[in-house]
Design a protein around this motif. Structure first.
Motif, PDB file in Angstrom:
ATOM      1  N   ARG A  38      35.588  41.190  33.488  1.00 38.96           N
ATOM      2  CA  ARG A  38      36.810  40.828  34.218  1.00 38.96           C
ATOM      3  C   ARG A  38      37.057  41.826  35.348  1.00 38.96           C
ATOM      4  NH1 ARG A  38      41.669  40.604  30.616  1.00 38.96           N
ATOM      5  NH2 ARG A  38      42.645  39.729  32.459  1.00 38.96           N
ATOM      6  N   LEU A  97      38.491  32.663  39.732  1.00 41.10           N
ATOM      7  CA  LEU A  97      38.837  31.862  38.549  1.00 41.10           C
ATOM      8  C   LEU A  97      38.321  32.503  37.259  1.00 41.10           C
ATOM      9  CD1 LEU A  97      38.131  28.258  39.887  1.00 41.10           C
ATOM     10  CD2 LEU A  97      40.345  29.369  39.578  1.00 41.10           C
ATOM     11  N   GLY A  98      37.383  33.435  37.365  1.00 42.22           N
ATOM     12  CA  GLY A  98      36.856  34.104  36.188  1.00 42.22           C
ATOM     13  C   GLY A  98      37.604  35.364  35.800  1.00 42.22           C
ATOM     14  N   ASN A 101      41.957  35.992  31.407  1.00 44.62           N
ATOM     15  CA  ASN A 101      41.327  36.001  30.083  1.00 44.62           C
ATOM     16  C   ASN A 101      41.761  34.756  29.314  1.00 44.62           C
ATOM     17  OD1 ASN A 101      39.395  37.291  28.644  1.00 44.62           O
ATOM     18  ND2 ASN A 101      40.768  38.710  27.617  1.00 44.62           N
ATOM     19  N   ALA A 105      38.380  30.484  31.961  1.00 43.19           N
ATOM     20  CA  ALA A 105      37.888  31.620  32.745  1.00 43.19           C
ATOM     21  C   ALA A 105      36.654  32.232  32.092  1.00 43.19           C
ATOM     22  CB  ALA A 105      38.981  32.665  32.899  1.00 43.19           C
ATOM     23  N   THR A 108      33.841  30.075  32.846  1.00 39.59           N
ATOM     24  CA  THR A 108      33.534  30.166  34.270  1.00 39.59           C
ATOM     25  C   THR A 108      32.685  31.399  34.573  1.00 39.59           C
ATOM     26  OG1 THR A 108      35.583  29.031  34.837  1.00 39.59           O
ATOM     27  CG2 THR A 108      34.595  30.360  36.564  1.00 39.59           C
ATOM     28  N   ARG A 109      32.947  32.499  33.898  1.00 34.71           N
ATOM     29  CA  ARG A 109      32.214  33.748  34.174  1.00 34.71           C
ATOM     30  C   ARG A 109      30.711  33.567  34.042  1.00 34.71           C
ATOM     31  NH1 ARG A 109      36.082  37.031  30.267  1.00 34.71           N
ATOM     32  NH2 ARG A 109      37.973  36.559  31.394  1.00 34.71           N
TER      33      ARG A 109
END
Length: 183
Positions: A38, A97-98, A101, A105, A108-109
């Motif tokens: 993140r 968007l990633g 938490n 998301a 998406t990561r």
């Protein structure tokens, strides 16, 4: 909306409720919260935003860093650099968007890192190819192309290490199932 009187006619207009995955109760797995990635995503968004300013508003200055000596900055090349900056806006939004938490998301990561790994791999090989071919072929400085290609090897490794060896570093979550409800 179904009626309570038992008639079937209102069932024709009954719309199913679409449930968004983040409307379901979930909890982030405390063992795999995804904090490191993140942070990397947030840093990537900030770095991309700075790069975007230069790509969109000062493309001639960016090009002067990479063109071989004596190669002029042309209008079509400036337009191409700005177009690349516009594509970068989309990539940056998807990267942003990633950062949260949430289940979406977290999912998406992984996709974003796969996309970046492919882009970084293509950039590393292309930049080293341009450096090898020389300024007669591309108009770009071999020294600048080698530097940028080597810099992006680090970015490529930053993508591949979590994807291959530490997939849990993207974060994990579980949906909370309410067993008290009956159907």
């Amino acid at each position: 909306m179904a009626s309570n009187d038992g008639s079937l006619l209102p069932l024709i207009n009954d719309r199913r409720k679409i449930i968004h995955p983040e409307d379901l109760p979930y909890q982030i797995n405390p063992e795999y919260p995804g904090y490191v990635l993140r942070f990397l995503f947030a840093a990537e968004v900030v770095i991309n935003a700075v790069e975007l300013v230069f790509l969109l508003f000062y493309p001639d200055r960016v090009l002067n860093l990479f063109l071989a000596e004596g190669v002029p900055v042309s209008t079509p090349l400036i337009t191409l650099m700005q177009f690349f900056g516009m594509l970068y806006v989309g990539i940056t939004i998807v990267t942003a968007l990633g950062v949260p938490n949430t289940p979406i998301a977290i999912e998406t990561r992984t996709s974003v890192y796969r996309m970046y790994a492919v882009l970084d791999f293509m950039a590393v090989t292309s930049l080293h190819y341009l450096a090898w071919k020389g300024p007669e072929y591309s108009g770009f400085s071999p020294k600048a192309m080698t530097f940028l290609g080597n810099y992006l090897i680090g970015a490529l490794l930053q993508r591949l290490i979590p994807l291959i060896w530490f997939p849990a570093s993207f974060g994990r979550y579980e949906y909370i199932l309410d067993s008290g409800r009956g159907n």
